[in-house]
Structure formats: structure tokens, C-alpha cells
Design a protein around this motif. Sequence first.
Motif, mmCIF file in Angstrom:
data_model
loop_
_atom_site.group_PDB
_atom_site.id
_atom_site.type_symbol
_atom_site.label_atom_id
_atom_site.label_comp_id
_atom_site.label_asym_id
_atom_site.label_seq_id
_atom_site.Cartn_x
_atom_site.Cartn_y
_atom_site.Cartn_z
ATOM 1 N N TRP A 41 0.834 -1.205 0.000
ATOM 2 C CA TRP A 41 0.000 0.000 0.000
ATOM 3 C C TRP A 41 0.869 1.256 0.000
ATOM 4 C CZ3 TRP A 41 -4.335 1.720 -1.492
ATOM 5 C CH2 TRP A 41 -4.939 2.864 -0.944
ATOM 6 N N LYS A 42 1.939 1.235 0.782
ATOM 7 C CA LYS A 42 2.843 2.386 0.820
ATOM 8 C C LYS A 42 3.490 2.600 -0.539
ATOM 9 C CE LYS A 42 6.868 4.260 3.267
ATOM 10 N NZ LYS A 42 7.870 4.027 4.346
ATOM 11 N N GLU A 43 3.877 1.517 -1.192
ATOM 12 C CA GLU A 43 4.500 1.629 -2.513
ATOM 13 C C GLU A 43 3.525 2.220 -3.537
ATOM 14 O OE1 GLU A 43 7.779 1.232 -5.092
ATOM 15 O OE2 GLU A 43 7.666 0.839 -2.928
ATOM 16 N N LEU A 44 2.285 1.778 -3.498
ATOM 17 C CA LEU A 44 1.273 2.306 -4.419
ATOM 18 C C LEU A 44 1.044 3.801 -4.182
ATOM 19 C CD1 LEU A 44 -1.360 -0.558 -4.231
ATOM 20 C CD2 LEU A 44 0.012 0.016 -6.235
ATOM 21 N N CYS A 45 0.997 4.192 -2.914
ATOM 22 C CA CYS A 45 0.762 5.594 -2.581
ATOM 23 C C CYS A 45 1.957 6.460 -2.938
ATOM 24 C CB CYS A 45 0.417 5.732 -1.098
ATOM 25 S SG CYS A 45 -1.146 4.952 -0.643
ATOM 26 N N THR A 46 3.158 5.947 -2.720
ATOM 27 C CA THR A 46 4.369 6.679 -3.097
ATOM 28 C C THR A 46 4.418 6.903 -4.596
ATOM 29 O OG1 THR A 46 5.588 5.749 -1.212
ATOM 30 C CG2 THR A 46 6.889 6.634 -3.038
ATOM 31 N N ALA A 47 3.926 5.910 -5.349
ATOM 32 C CA ALA A 47 3.884 6.032 -6.810
ATOM 33 C C ALA A 47 2.769 6.956 -7.278
ATOM 34 C CB ALA A 47 3.707 4.648 -7.432
ATOM 35 N N GLY A 48 1.899 7.370 -6.357
ATOM 36 C CA GLY A 48 0.843 8.322 -6.687
ATOM 37 C C GLY A 48 -0.386 7.731 -7.333
ATOM 38 N N LEU A 49 -0.584 6.412 -7.230
ATOM 39 C CA LEU A 49 -1.722 5.795 -7.912
ATOM 40 C C LEU A 49 -3.071 6.137 -7.269
ATOM 41 C CD1 LEU A 49 -0.194 2.381 -9.005
ATOM 42 C CD2 LEU A 49 -0.803 4.334 -10.431
ATOM 43 N N PRO A 50 -3.224 6.054 -5.941
ATOM 44 C CA PRO A 50 -4.514 6.495 -5.381
ATOM 45 C C PRO A 50 -4.797 7.961 -5.691
ATOM 46 C CG PRO A 50 -3.330 5.152 -3.791
ATOM 47 C CD PRO A 50 -2.369 5.433 -4.904
ATOM 48 N N ALA A 52 -4.050 9.558 -8.239
ATOM 49 C CA ALA A 52 -4.359 9.790 -9.654
ATOM 50 C C ALA A 52 -5.817 9.515 -9.991
ATOM 51 C CB ALA A 52 -3.463 8.909 -10.527
ATOM 52 N N VAL A 53 -6.547 8.884 -9.069
ATOM 53 C CA VAL A 53 -7.912 8.443 -9.377
ATOM 54 C C VAL A 53 -8.816 9.593 -9.803
ATOM 55 C CG1 VAL A 53 -10.006 7.465 -8.331
ATOM 56 C CG2 VAL A 53 -7.797 6.348 -7.982
ATOM 57 N N ASP A 55 -8.076 12.170 -11.430
ATOM 58 C CA ASP A 55 -7.732 12.606 -12.783
ATOM 59 C C ASP A 55 -8.072 11.555 -13.834
ATOM 60 O OD1 ASP A 55 -6.700 15.079 -11.921
ATOM 61 O OD2 ASP A 55 -4.779 14.150 -11.423
ATOM 62 N N ILE A 56 -7.866 10.281 -13.524
ATOM 63 C CA ILE A 56 -8.090 9.233 -14.530
ATOM 64 C C ILE A 56 -9.519 8.707 -14.501
ATOM 65 C CG2 ILE A 56 -5.670 8.550 -14.542
ATOM 66 C CD1 ILE A 56 -6.323 6.201 -12.770
ATOM 67 N N GLY A 57 -10.297 9.141 -13.518
ATOM 68 C CA GLY A 57 -11.709 8.812 -13.483
ATOM 69 C C GLY A 57 -12.010 7.379 -13.073
ATOM 70 N N LEU A 58 -13.286 7.050 -13.136
ATOM 71 C CA LEU A 58 -13.703 5.706 -12.737
ATOM 72 C C LEU A 58 -13.164 4.655 -13.696
ATOM 73 C CD1 LEU A 58 -15.281 3.865 -10.853
ATOM 74 C CD2 LEU A 58 -17.349 4.377 -12.173
ATOM 75 N N LEU A 59 -13.116 4.960 -14.993
ATOM 76 C CA LEU A 59 -12.546 3.992 -15.935
ATOM 77 C C LEU A 59 -11.086 3.731 -15.608
ATOM 78 C CD1 LEU A 59 -12.702 2.183 -18.392
ATOM 79 C CD2 LEU A 59 -12.330 4.203 -19.848
ATOM 80 N N GLY A 60 -10.352 4.775 -15.256
ATOM 81 C CA GLY A 60 -8.961 4.581 -14.861
ATOM 82 C C GLY A 60 -8.846 3.733 -13.611
ATOM 83 N N LEU A 61 -9.741 3.968 -12.637
ATOM 84 C CA LEU A 61 -9.733 3.151 -11.427
ATOM 85 C C LEU A 61 -10.036 1.698 -11.760
ATOM 86 C CD1 LEU A 61 -9.592 2.812 -8.354
ATOM 87 C CD2 LEU A 61 -11.999 3.500 -8.241
ATOM 88 N N VAL A 62 -10.985 1.459 -12.660
ATOM 89 C CA VAL A 62 -11.296 0.086 -13.081
ATOM 90 C C VAL A 62 -10.049 -0.591 -13.649
ATOM 91 C CG1 VAL A 62 -12.539 -1.251 -14.840
ATOM 92 C CG2 VAL A 62 -13.768 0.379 -13.408
ATOM 93 N N LEU A 104 -6.401 11.249 1.641
ATOM 94 C CA LEU A 104 -6.833 10.100 0.855
ATOM 95 C C LEU A 104 -5.929 9.896 -0.351
ATOM 96 C CD1 LEU A 104 -10.687 10.727 0.960
ATOM 97 C CD2 LEU A 104 -9.484 8.797 2.025
ATOM 98 N N ARG A 105 -5.455 10.979 -0.909
ATOM 99 C CA ARG A 105 -4.558 10.879 -2.067
ATOM 100 C C ARG A 105 -3.223 10.238 -1.706
ATOM 101 N NH1 ARG A 105 -5.859 16.980 -3.228
ATOM 102 N NH2 ARG A 105 -7.733 16.828 -4.551
ATOM 103 N N ASP A 106 -2.670 10.628 -0.570
ATOM 104 C CA ASP A 106 -1.334 10.110 -0.234
ATOM 105 C C ASP A 106 -1.373 8.839 0.612
ATOM 106 O OD1 ASP A 106 -1.757 10.844 2.464
ATOM 107 O OD2 ASP A 106 -0.677 12.731 2.263
ATOM 108 N N GLY A 107 -2.580 8.351 0.911
ATOM 109 C CA GLY A 107 -2.689 7.071 1.605
ATOM 110 C C GLY A 107 -2.611 7.130 3.107
ATOM 111 N N THR A 108 -2.429 8.313 3.680
ATOM 112 C CA THR A 108 -2.406 8.403 5.139
ATOM 113 C C THR A 108 -3.811 8.247 5.713
ATOM 114 O OG1 THR A 108 -2.498 10.815 4.958
ATOM 115 C CG2 THR A 108 -0.322 9.805 5.228
ATOM 116 N N ALA A 109 -4.833 8.443 4.873
ATOM 117 C CA ALA A 109 -6.215 8.137 5.252
ATOM 118 C C ALA A 109 -6.727 7.024 4.352
ATOM 119 C CB ALA A 109 -7.102 9.374 5.125
ATOM 120 N N VAL A 110 -7.518 6.136 4.913
ATOM 121 C CA VAL A 110 -8.110 5.025 4.171
ATOM 122 C C VAL A 110 -9.619 5.072 4.374
ATOM 123 C CG1 VAL A 110 -8.319 2.514 4.001
ATOM 124 C CG2 VAL A 110 -6.068 3.563 4.331
ATOM 125 N N ALA A 111 -10.354 5.028 3.284
ATOM 126 C CA ALA A 111 -11.812 5.079 3.370
ATOM 127 C C ALA A 111 -12.409 3.727 3.010
ATOM 128 C CB ALA A 111 -12.364 6.148 2.433
#
Length: 355
Positions: A41-50, A52-53, A55-62, A104-111
Motif C-alpha cells: 500500500w505504501k509503494e502504491l501511494c508513493t507512486a501516486g496511484l490512489p 491519480a484516481v 484525474d483518470i476517473g472511474l474507468l482509470g480506477l477500473v 486520501l490521495r497520499d494514503g495516510t487516510a483510508v476510506a
Amino acid sequence: MDFTPSEEQSAAQGLAARIFGDLSTHERLVAAGTGTDAGLWKELCTAGLPGAVEDIGLLGLVLLLEEQGRTTAQVPLAATGVYGLLAVAGHGTAEQRERLLPALRDGTAVATGAFPARDGGVRAVDGALYGAVPWVPWLRDATHVLVADAERGLWIVEARGPGVTVLPVETTAPWSAGRLGLDGVRAESLGTSTGRGTGPGAYASVLAASRIAFAGLQAGVCAGSLARAVRHTTTREQFGRPLSTNQGVLLRAADAHMDTEAIRVTAYEAAWRYDQRLDHAAQALTAAWWASEAGRRVVHAGQHLHGGTGADLDHPVHRHFLWGRQLDAYLGCGSEVLEELGLLIAEDGRQEGPS
């Protein structure tokens, strides 16, 4: 309709595929047990993937969730994406967006989300919530819970706040789930400052987005299960030839492939329509139906095509089976969403009137 990912969406998907492929290994999943892989999870957040959601929208999240599903990576990406980032960005007030989205973007909060509320298990009284939700995915890791009350109002609840109880619950899939109890919790209504909660429109939007997102996750789970089955049947020999040369095996794998593609394309269409702000209610239910009905068939086929190996509870394919069965029932099983779809079509027909 054009489901071709944008350059930004493709880049995010490629990055997600690399991270999940490198880090979501069988050994790490075993070590994680039923909890989140915090390092992943930390690696994903460091890479900025959460982050980016939005900007890339629901299709990007899918697309991201497809990659997660292929490896059954134990991270709360789907829950944080739809119940946190997209819900707050799409329905929150300006103050809520400014306050909640950065963490939520940087992963320090989880929903996560206490969805849906079919049984009316939560009621709102003067801005305070009472009741319980039997199980909520990723609740043990969450800092915030989006709660739907019996009137379909949406409320933001701090997961460790006064009056909130979280009890561990083991579900079919290892999603760090918990039972949510609410006893006079002073909740924050999403998108309003009145303390009355949002109306059913926001609830319907978030529920549709959630069904689409988890359908995308199911597409990845099924693709991963089928890929394992293909590798097994092409390398395992019986009577001097690979199992994959048997017609029964080929037909079962072909059916599973077609089912997986059906889940994927219906999820893509629904997500694209959601992002384009087109009507997507029927498409979300269609994607959810395919994810439930076809998803169950695919993960059963994946385990069956492994023969006796598939009966090993420690084999990686069994994890796909567990995830597929959990996703089969989450946010409505096939018969439930089919009933909703039928009612929706009937209502649309009544509104259009006779031709």
C-alpha cells in the motif's frame, strides 16, 4: 463509445501492473494473512496511484483494479477509490474536499463504505447515527467510513471516533473486514452542512460507482484465475500429452475466457458512461450482474481445471476462488441486481409511455 484508455490511464495501469506483479507475491500474501499488505500500500501511494484516481476517473480506477485482481493484492484501493476519493470529490462540499482529499490521495487516510443499507440497519436521528452493519470491507484499516442510513443519506464517520465500535470479522476473502457499530455517533453529512445527510441521488451515484469498480476488480480476479489455469493445463501432462489438448478442458477454458471478457467490457462501458456524465444506472447493474454470475463460473472453472491441485487451500488459485466468491455477493448477488435492473427497465418504460 470509445473504451481506449487515455495516455494517462494507460500509464497508470502499466505502473500498477508492474508494482502488483513485483510485490504481490504468493509469499507476501501468505504473510499478510487476512490483513493489508502495508508495504505494498505504501509503494502504491508513493507512486501516486490512489492520488491519480480523480484525474483518470472511474474507468482509470477500473483499469487499476483489474491489475490488483490479477494478483489478489491485499490493499484497500477499491474502497478508498470509490467511497473516499470519488465520493468526496464528486459529492463533498468545497471544505470537505479541501480537508479530506489530500490524506486520501497520499494514503495516510483510508476510506471504506458501509454499503448498501438494504436492511435499514443504520438510522440517523438529528445528525447522530445508531445501528450496526454486520460487515464492512477493509474496516479494520479504515480511518473514515462512508455510511448509508436507512433513508439513503450519506454520512462520513471517523472509524475510531466516539461511539464507534469495530469488531474483526472474517469473510470469504481476506479483506480486513469488521462489524461496524454506531451508538449516537455525531456524523458529518457528505455534501451538506445541514446535518441532515445527502439525498438518495448521491447514494445511487456512489453505489453505482462502487458496483462498477468492484466489477473491474472481479474482471482482474477472473483473468488471474484463468491465466493460472492455462499455465497449469499446458504444462501438466496426462496420458503423455498436456491437459490442454483435451476438448473438455479447451471448452471450459474458452467459456471462462468469454465470461471474463463480458465482465470486463460491461465494466468498461459503465465506467465510461459514468465519467462522461451519461446515464449509467442500467449499465452499472449489468456490470454487477456479470461480475456476480459470470465471476462465480470463472473462479469455479479455474479451480476445477487445476484438478486435485485446485483442492489445495494453500494453492494461489484458491485465493482467486475466495475473492471471486466474495465479489459474487458484495453489493448484491446476481438475482438481486437482476431484480433491480428489471424494476429500472419497467420504470423507464412507464416514464416513456406507449409508443
